[in-house]
Enzyme design. Structure first.
Site, short mmCIF file in Angstrom:
data_model
loop_
_atom_site.label_atom_id
_atom_site.label_comp_id
_atom_site.label_asym_id
_atom_site.label_seq_id
_atom_site.Cartn_x
_atom_site.Cartn_y
_atom_site.Cartn_z
N HIS A 104 -5.51 1.59 -3.93
CA HIS A 104 -4.75 1.10 -3.23
C HIS A 104 -4.34 -0.27 -3.31
O HIS A 104 -4.82 -0.84 -4.35
CB HIS A 104 -5.29 1.10 -1.59
CG HIS A 104 -6.68 0.08 -1.66
ND1 HIS A 104 -6.97 -0.46 -0.42
CD2 HIS A 104 -7.66 -0.22 -2.46
CE1 HIS A 104 -8.02 -1.04 -0.58
NE2 HIS A 104 -8.73 -0.86 -1.71
N HIS B 267 -2.57 0.74 6.91
CA HIS B 267 -2.80 0.94 5.60
C HIS B 267 -3.07 2.33 5.10
O HIS B 267 -3.30 3.28 5.81
CB HIS B 267 -4.06 0.09 5.37
CG HIS B 267 -4.47 -0.13 3.70
ND1 HIS B 267 -3.64 -0.86 3.15
CD2 HIS B 267 -5.37 0.34 3.10
CE1 HIS B 267 -4.11 -1.16 1.93
NE2 HIS B 267 -5.28 -0.54 1.81
N CYS C 279 0.72 -1.17 -0.14
CA CYS C 279 0.15 -0.08 0.10
C CYS C 279 0.78 1.22 0.14
O CYS C 279 0.53 2.08 -0.96
CB CYS C 279 -0.97 0.01 1.21
SG CYS C 279 -0.08 -0.24 2.80
#
Length: 276
Positions: free
Chosen positions: A239, A227, A181
């Site tokens: 993402h 994240h 990510c």
């Protein structure tokens, strides 16, 4: 110890501890200059990357050559980035020339002015002195620092992120072979000369700062627990996710009305960040 070295592996493995079986931490791009701060057993070095991230790299991925480092840092050297997802370096400027090396997006090479280079090909020099040819469409500008205006940069990083769609998730990854990510978000900005903290956090001293959620614009970042995603506008974000069924770079939505809505993430935003 403060000794500079050039990454000469197309995908240099950076790890959390100086051992091959240590957890993956990051990946180095060909041509990046790192600073080695400590020499360790087994050929390992503690390093600081160009984007100020501290990690560990192995000597096999590095070139210790002061002349090469000086050449790479010279303002007279014509540096170019690999902007294609991958690009082969051929011995000759033709499609059936032997492949010397395959480089991935983010790699840095030196352009050699050559009026005799075949049409559509660029003569390049690799670190250590070898020369070859790459397709000109695979190469583009090398930004050592930000050079685009805000709106142009917002559009550019979103467009670049979309090019990774379908790329598999890889913990610590930062190439089209696999990306995580923060690798996705950070790589897109790094290509345009903007360096940010490697992991999914807002860290003081780096360029990303927290903003109000109502002020979010395309190119800004959505932070979740462990994240990060890039906001594309109109409630959508891109993402790299390890969630089963996605397993890589995808686009999801914050809106419950959209079929790609992810409730867990929509309800899990803990901060919004921006470099602007």
């Amino acid at each position: 110890m403060n000794k500079k070295a050039i990454v000469i592996s197309p995908r240099a493995l950076y790890v959390c501890a100086p051992a091959f079986d240590a957890e993956a931490d990051d990946e180095g791009w060909y041509g990046h200059i790192v600073t080695c701060t400590q020499k360790l057993d087994g050929g390992w070095y503690k390093i600081i990357t160009p984007y100020r991230y501290e990690t560990y790299a192995h000597k096999d991925d590095l070139l210790f050559d002061a002349k090469e480092v000086k050449r790479a840092e010279s303002e007279d050297t014509k540096l170019m980035r690999v902007w294609a997802l991958a690009g082969d370096v051929h011995t000759e400027g033709k499609h059936n020339g032997n492949v010397i090396l395959t480089l991935y997006r983010g790699a840095i090479v030196e352009r050699i002015d050559d009026e005799n280079a075949p049409n559509g090909w660029t003569h390049v020099r690799l670190y250590g002195g070898a020369e070859g040819f790459m397709r000109s469409t695979q190469l583009g500008a090398y930004y050592s620092k930000p050079a685009l205006g805000e709106e142009e940069l917002r559009n550019a990083v979103c467009s670049l992120a979309r090019q990774y769609l379908g790329t598999q998730y890889r913990w610590g990854g930062k190439t089209p072979l696999g990306i995580d990510c923060s690798g996705l978000v950070g790589s897109c900005y790094l290509m345009y000369g903007v360096d940010m903290y490697r992991n999914a956090d807002i860290v003081e001293g780096f360029c990303v700062h927290e903003i109000e959620r109502k002020d979010i614009k395309k190119g800004d970042m959505l932070f979740f627990k462990g994240h990060v995603a890039m906001y594309l506008g109109e409630g959508r974000y891109i993402h790299s996710t390890s969630k089963a069924g996605s397993d890589g770079v995808v686009i999801n939505s914050l809106s419950p009305c959209d079929p790609d809505y992810r409730e867990d993430l929509a309800n899990g935003v803990i901060a919004v960040g921006s470099v602007f």
